[in-house]
Write an enzyme that holds these catalytic residues in place. Structure first.
Site, PDB file in Angstrom:
ATOM      1  N   ARG A  81      17.439  40.988  41.139  1.00 41.01           N
ATOM      2  CA  ARG A  81      17.189  40.037  42.057  1.00 41.01           C
ATOM      3  C   ARG A  81      18.077  39.273  42.854  1.00 41.01           C
ATOM      4  O   ARG A  81      18.074  39.516  44.247  1.00 41.01           O
ATOM      5  CB  ARG A  81      16.478  38.875  41.312  1.00 41.01           C
ATOM      6  CG  ARG A  81      14.806  38.684  41.259  1.00 41.01           C
ATOM      7  CD  ARG A  81      14.482  37.630  40.082  1.00 41.01           C
ATOM      8  NE  ARG A  81      15.119  38.374  38.970  1.00 41.01           N
ATOM      9  CZ  ARG A  81      14.538  39.591  38.360  1.00 41.01           C
ATOM     10  NH1 ARG A  81      13.593  40.010  38.823  1.00 41.01           N
ATOM     11  NH2 ARG A  81      15.101  39.931  36.989  1.00 41.01           N
ATOM     12  N   THR A  82      19.272  38.817  42.215  1.00 46.51           N
ATOM     13  CA  THR A  82      20.197  38.194  43.027  1.00 46.51           C
ATOM     14  C   THR A  82      20.921  39.116  44.016  1.00 46.51           C
ATOM     15  O   THR A  82      20.886  38.712  45.359  1.00 46.51           O
ATOM     16  CB  THR A  82      21.241  37.624  42.029  1.00 46.51           C
ATOM     17  OG1 THR A  82      20.417  36.684  41.074  1.00 46.51           O
ATOM     18  CG2 THR A  82      22.294  36.789  42.851  1.00 46.51           C
ATOM     19  N   LYS A 108      40.136  50.745  36.386  1.00 46.24           N
ATOM     20  CA  LYS A 108      41.553  51.467  36.157  1.00 46.24           C
ATOM     21  C   LYS A 108      42.489  50.399  36.083  1.00 46.24           C
ATOM     22  O   LYS A 108      43.765  50.520  35.702  1.00 46.24           O
ATOM     23  CB  LYS A 108      42.039  52.207  37.376  1.00 46.24           C
ATOM     24  CG  LYS A 108      41.024  53.374  37.775  1.00 46.24           C
ATOM     25  CD  LYS A 108      41.560  54.132  39.132  1.00 46.24           C
ATOM     26  CE  LYS A 108      40.366  54.889  39.698  1.00 46.24           C
ATOM     27  NZ  LYS A 108      40.542  55.286  41.199  1.00 46.24           N
ATOM     28  N   ARG A 117      29.497  37.869  41.655  1.00 44.60           N
ATOM     29  CA  ARG A 117      29.198  37.443  40.312  1.00 44.60           C
ATOM     30  C   ARG A 117      30.312  37.968  39.504  1.00 44.60           C
ATOM     31  O   ARG A 117      30.550  39.084  39.517  1.00 44.60           O
ATOM     32  CB  ARG A 117      27.647  38.332  40.177  1.00 44.60           C
ATOM     33  CG  ARG A 117      27.293  38.264  38.727  1.00 44.60           C
ATOM     34  CD  ARG A 117      25.919  38.579  38.415  1.00 44.60           C
ATOM     35  NE  ARG A 117      25.115  37.584  38.769  1.00 44.60           N
ATOM     36  CZ  ARG A 117      23.795  37.475  38.584  1.00 44.60           C
ATOM     37  NH1 ARG A 117      23.327  38.554  37.800  1.00 44.60           N
ATOM     38  NH2 ARG A 117      22.855  36.451  39.067  1.00 44.60           N
ATOM     39  N   HIS A 159      24.862  29.032  38.638  1.00 46.32           N
ATOM     40  CA  HIS A 159      24.426  29.911  39.472  1.00 46.32           C
ATOM     41  C   HIS A 159      23.408  29.068  40.450  1.00 46.32           C
ATOM     42  O   HIS A 159      22.459  28.810  40.578  1.00 46.32           O
ATOM     43  CB  HIS A 159      23.248  30.644  38.607  1.00 46.32           C
ATOM     44  CG  HIS A 159      22.618  31.940  39.360  1.00 46.32           C
ATOM     45  ND1 HIS A 159      22.924  32.182  40.657  1.00 46.32           N
ATOM     46  CD2 HIS A 159      21.907  33.002  38.839  1.00 46.32           C
ATOM     47  CE1 HIS A 159      22.207  33.339  40.759  1.00 46.32           C
ATOM     48  NE2 HIS A 159      21.583  33.424  39.756  1.00 46.32           N
TER      49      HIS A 159
END
Lengths: 200, 309
Positions: free
Chosen positions: B61-62, B89, B111, B139
């Site tokens: 969603r975000t 890596k 995020r 959030h």
């Protein structure tokens, strides 16, 4: 078609004289009446014509014109909307740009219609350019006309002109023209200031 | 009202925002909501801005919502997810971001599983940073869209009762919601099993309850959170079935109340666990309106931050 009735040629008020009234209440209502009659002459019963006021300052004028056409000149119906151009401005991220959006409300498509865009003062032409871009998002109009109360014709930065204008004002660049309305400022009038600061 | 701007050039958390900031975001989001309901949903505002979406943690969603918001503002976007990048890596966060920024990126939406990752980045780089969820911390855009959706249903939130149900301990949505709702004058109560309740949560000025029925009776809005099994490395409750019986919200429970309340969920829903399908899909629920508002609110945040430069 250029309906110029009056032109005012002014140098900016000196610092001694901070503001000058260029249209008082009586002339103001005459000018609105004249603009409405010109619109009727051109667009008849407005069956294929809509009026769109540019937010925020053009809306007071478009509202007044819309009401006058309906109440005084007995036009039965006119499509009427208001358009905000904040998200279409070309001075985004530049100093002094206003980023405070207003309501857009256009509940009809402008496709194949005559659109009368309304703003209070035509100055650099950039607001009108943004409005034309925004208008495209509501369809492809047959024709777009511009109606302004004040046309500062020597300060344009883009090739834009108004079809209907209340008064033409020729003033130096730094001068500032302000339109005041009876319902918000107590009296209908147009003022000329030496610069923008003096108007605040 | 003209020339209003946000007080910060980043959106790291709701905690740093003022009430005026939140109201300005809502005001702008209302205008963007009108834009995204037009036949042509795009405005040219951010046409010279490049935005990097850095997702070091899964999201549907975000991520889609941010991407849509960016595209509708005409920004150029690049997408990056940790699973398919050099992070594997062993590249550090700062190196990764600096490399991306040297390709002339103006804004970063990030995020990250580590709380405070965005704060860290904000100290070291120049671009605008938007927190799209950092671990169990905040959030902010979710809280903004939740409060915006509540306001659409109830009007001004001053004095309204909002309850947050479920896994409060692991939820960044809960924390951001609490900050946001309190700044808008709402009264907040959290409700869930004691094991999923942070120990000092009452210090934030919220009510704490372990009784779902009583809390539902008290609230105007119920924001139901997901049980975050991926963050739970020990068992916090015996079984999902037991959780659902004691703390799940079902139709029977809602029908037994003597008032109508608004049901919200930030998604993804564990159907049948914290909320049953007949509640999630009922007329009480505004879950899909939340998603629609998410795009408008994110457009507002991107627009206002970009305007700060």
């Amino acid at each position: 078609m250029d309906f110029v009735i009056s032109t005012i040629n002014l140098s900016a008020p000196t610092s001694m004289e901070k503001q000058r009234i260029i249209i008082g209440p009586e002339r103001f209502s005459l000018t609105i009446e004249r603009l409405c009659h010109q619109l009727v002459e051109e667009f008849d019963d407005f069956s294929n014509t809509c009026i769109i006021g540019i937010q925020p300052r053009g809306v007071a004028l478009s509202e007044r014109i819309y009401r006058h056409l309906i109440d005084q000149l007995n036009i039965p119906h006119i499509d009427y909307g208001v358009l905000d151009i904040t998200f279409y401005r070309d001075d985004f991220r530049r100093p002094g740009a206003s980023m405070h959006a207003s309501v857009t409300s256009i509940d009809f498509l402008v496709e194949k219609k005559n659109v009368i865009l309304v703003d209070d003062v035509l100055y650099t032409g950039r607001t009108v350019q943004a409005a034309l871009t925004a208008l495209n998002h509501y369809g492809r109009p047959d024709k777009v006309e511009l109606l302004t109360l004040v046309d500062r014709r020597f300060n344009r930065e883009l090739p834009i002109r108004s079809t209907f204008s209340g008064i033409k004002v020729d003033a130096v660049d730094q001068a500032y023209v302000k339109v005041e309305w009876a319902n918000t400022h107590g009296e209908d009038r147009v003022l000329l200031f030496s610069d923008k600061k003096a108007a605040q | 009202m003209a020339n209003q701007q946000l007080s910060s050039k980043h959106l790291l958390g709701i905690k740093d925002l003022s009430t005026e900031d939140i109201r300005l975001i809502f005001h702008t989001a209302t205008n963007f909501k009108e834009v995204i309901n037009r036949p042509i949903k795009k405005v040219p505002s951010l046409r010279d801005i490049t935005i990097a979406n850095l997702f070091f943690e899964d999201s549907t969603r975000t991520r889609v919502s941010f991407e849509l918001a960016e595209k509708r503002l005409s920004a150029d976007t690049i997408n990056f997810s940790a699973s398919s990048s050099s992070v594997k890596k062993g590249e550090t966060l700062l190196d990764t971001v600096n490399n991306i920024l040297s390709m002339k990126v103006d804004m970063v939406v990030m995020r990250h599983p580590a709380p405070g990752a965005c704060q860290f980045l904000a100290k070291h780089i120049d671009a605008n940073i938007i927190n799209a969820g950092d671990g169990t911390h905040e959030h902010p855009t979710q809280a903004l869209l939740d409060a915006f959706s509540m306001q659409e249903q109830l009007g001004d939130l001053e004095g309204k009762n909002v309850a947050i149900f479920g896994d409060i301990l692991h939820s960044r949505v809960a924390l951001s919601n609490i900050f946001c709702l309190q700044k808008l004058g709402a009264k907040v109560r959290v409700c869930g099993p004691p094991t999923l309740m942070p120990k000092f949560i009452h210090k934030l000025g919220v009510g704490v309850s372990y009784n779902v029925r009583e809390t539902l009776q008290w609230c105007d809005v119920a924001n139901v959170l997901r049980i975050q099994l991926e963050r739970q490395n020990i068992k916090y409750f015996p079984t999902l079935r037991e959780y659902s019986q004691y703390f799940g919200i079902n139709r029977q429970l809602l029908d037994s109340l003597d008032k109508k309340i608004v049901i919200m969920h930030p998604g993804p829903i564990n159907r049948g666990v914290e909320i049953t399908s007949d509640v999630a899909d009922s007329e009480h629920s505004i879950i899909l309106q939340q998603v629609e508002n998410g795009v408008a609110v994110r457009m507002a945040v991107l627009f206002l931050l970009a305007a700060k430069g």
